[in-house]
Design a protein around this motif. Structure first.
Motif, mmCIF file in Angstrom:
data_model
loop_
_atom_site.group_PDB
_atom_site.id
_atom_site.type_symbol
_atom_site.label_atom_id
_atom_site.label_comp_id
_atom_site.label_asym_id
_atom_site.label_seq_id
_atom_site.Cartn_x
_atom_site.Cartn_y
_atom_site.Cartn_z
ATOM 1 N N LYS A 1 0.832 -1.203 0.000
ATOM 2 C CA LYS A 1 0.000 0.000 0.000
ATOM 3 C C LYS A 1 0.872 1.260 0.000
ATOM 4 O O LYS A 1 0.592 2.216 -0.729
ATOM 5 C CB LYS A 1 -0.936 -0.005 1.209
ATOM 6 C CG LYS A 1 -1.866 1.167 1.246
ATOM 7 C CD LYS A 1 -2.778 1.120 2.450
ATOM 8 C CE LYS A 1 -3.647 2.370 2.456
ATOM 9 N NZ LYS A 1 -4.385 2.523 3.699
ATOM 10 N N LEU A 2 1.928 1.248 0.808
ATOM 11 C CA LEU A 2 2.841 2.398 0.836
ATOM 12 C C LEU A 2 3.491 2.623 -0.524
ATOM 13 O O LEU A 2 3.612 3.768 -0.985
ATOM 14 C CB LEU A 2 3.926 2.198 1.900
ATOM 15 C CG LEU A 2 3.495 2.331 3.350
ATOM 16 C CD1 LEU A 2 4.617 1.914 4.286
ATOM 17 C CD2 LEU A 2 3.075 3.763 3.649
ATOM 18 N N LEU A 3 3.897 1.549 -1.174
ATOM 19 C CA LEU A 3 4.506 1.678 -2.514
ATOM 20 C C LEU A 3 3.494 2.217 -3.523
ATOM 21 O O LEU A 3 3.833 3.029 -4.370
ATOM 22 C CB LEU A 3 5.078 0.336 -2.975
ATOM 23 C CG LEU A 3 6.353 -0.100 -2.248
ATOM 24 C CD1 LEU A 3 6.681 -1.555 -2.586
ATOM 25 C CD2 LEU A 3 7.522 0.809 -2.611
ATOM 26 N N ARG A 4 2.251 1.763 -3.417
ATOM 27 C CA ARG A 4 1.203 2.282 -4.315
ATOM 28 C C ARG A 4 0.987 3.767 -4.084
ATOM 29 O O ARG A 4 0.778 4.516 -5.035
ATOM 30 C CB ARG A 4 -0.101 1.517 -4.095
ATOM 31 C CG ARG A 4 -0.089 0.142 -4.713
ATOM 32 C CD ARG A 4 -1.422 -0.541 -4.598
ATOM 33 N NE ARG A 4 -1.373 -1.823 -5.247
ATOM 34 C CZ ARG A 4 -1.971 -2.908 -4.785
ATOM 35 N NH1 ARG A 4 -2.688 -2.853 -3.690
ATOM 36 N NH2 ARG A 4 -1.869 -4.042 -5.428
ATOM 37 N N GLU A 5 1.017 4.187 -2.831
ATOM 38 C CA GLU A 5 0.853 5.612 -2.506
ATOM 39 C C GLU A 5 2.005 6.435 -3.069
ATOM 40 O O GLU A 5 1.859 7.624 -3.323
ATOM 41 C CB GLU A 5 0.737 5.807 -0.998
ATOM 42 C CG GLU A 5 -0.580 5.299 -0.436
ATOM 43 C CD GLU A 5 -0.626 5.269 1.079
ATOM 44 O OE1 GLU A 5 0.387 5.616 1.742
ATOM 45 O OE2 GLU A 5 -1.686 4.892 1.615
ATOM 46 N N MET A 6 3.158 5.798 -3.285
ATOM 47 C CA MET A 6 4.305 6.465 -3.900
ATOM 48 C C MET A 6 4.205 6.476 -5.422
ATOM 49 O O MET A 6 5.079 7.018 -6.088
ATOM 50 C CB MET A 6 5.611 5.779 -3.474
ATOM 51 C CG MET A 6 5.927 5.911 -2.019
ATOM 52 S SD MET A 6 7.433 4.954 -1.661
ATOM 53 C CE MET A 6 7.665 5.323 0.046
ATOM 54 N N GLY A 7 3.172 5.823 -5.954
ATOM 55 C CA GLY A 7 2.947 5.850 -7.387
ATOM 56 C C GLY A 7 3.330 4.592 -8.141
ATOM 57 O O GLY A 7 3.272 4.553 -9.364
ATOM 58 N N TYR A 8 3.697 3.525 -7.424
ATOM 59 C CA TYR A 8 4.075 2.286 -8.075
ATOM 60 C C TYR A 8 2.871 1.411 -8.343
ATOM 61 O O TYR A 8 1.905 1.435 -7.578
ATOM 62 C CB TYR A 8 5.084 1.496 -7.237
ATOM 63 C CG TYR A 8 6.413 2.189 -7.103
ATOM 64 C CD1 TYR A 8 7.346 2.120 -8.124
ATOM 65 C CD2 TYR A 8 6.728 2.910 -5.969
ATOM 66 C CE1 TYR A 8 8.573 2.758 -8.013
ATOM 67 C CE2 TYR A 8 7.956 3.549 -5.850
ATOM 68 C CZ TYR A 8 8.864 3.457 -6.872
ATOM 69 O OH TYR A 8 10.071 4.082 -6.752
#
Length: 90
Positions: free
Chosen positions: A81-88
């Protein structure tokens, strides 16, 4: 790679270790495999293996293991989820 190290707490040199038994290293490495595969340059499995000092078979296995594990591992889901929030895209 920098964002994966930030999210997981695994350092860059630890990503390249030959050890298999340390879960926090392997899951971080599997995230890197997946992100490289999804990258706009579209790294091939062989290219990822070469860059990460692994075989393309290890890369395939790692990506599959990441997807299986993400289905039930809450801690891994939070990191994704954190990586998705970074745009990944993961």
């Amino acid at each position: 790679m920098a964002d994966v190290t930030k999210v997981t707490g695994v350092t860059r040199p630890e990503l390249f270790r030959k050890t298999r038994g340390f879960e926090r290293f392997t899951l971080a490495r599997f995230m890197v495999y997946h992100l490289m595969r999804q990258h706009q340059s579209g790294f091939t499995l062989s290219e990822i293996g070469t860059l990460m000092r692994r075989t393309h078979g290890a890369v395939i296995s790692g990506i599959r293991a990441l997807h299986k594990r993400a289905a039930y591992d809450k801690k891994l889901q939070r990191r994704i989820k954190l990586l998705r929030e970074m745009g990944y895209k993961i």
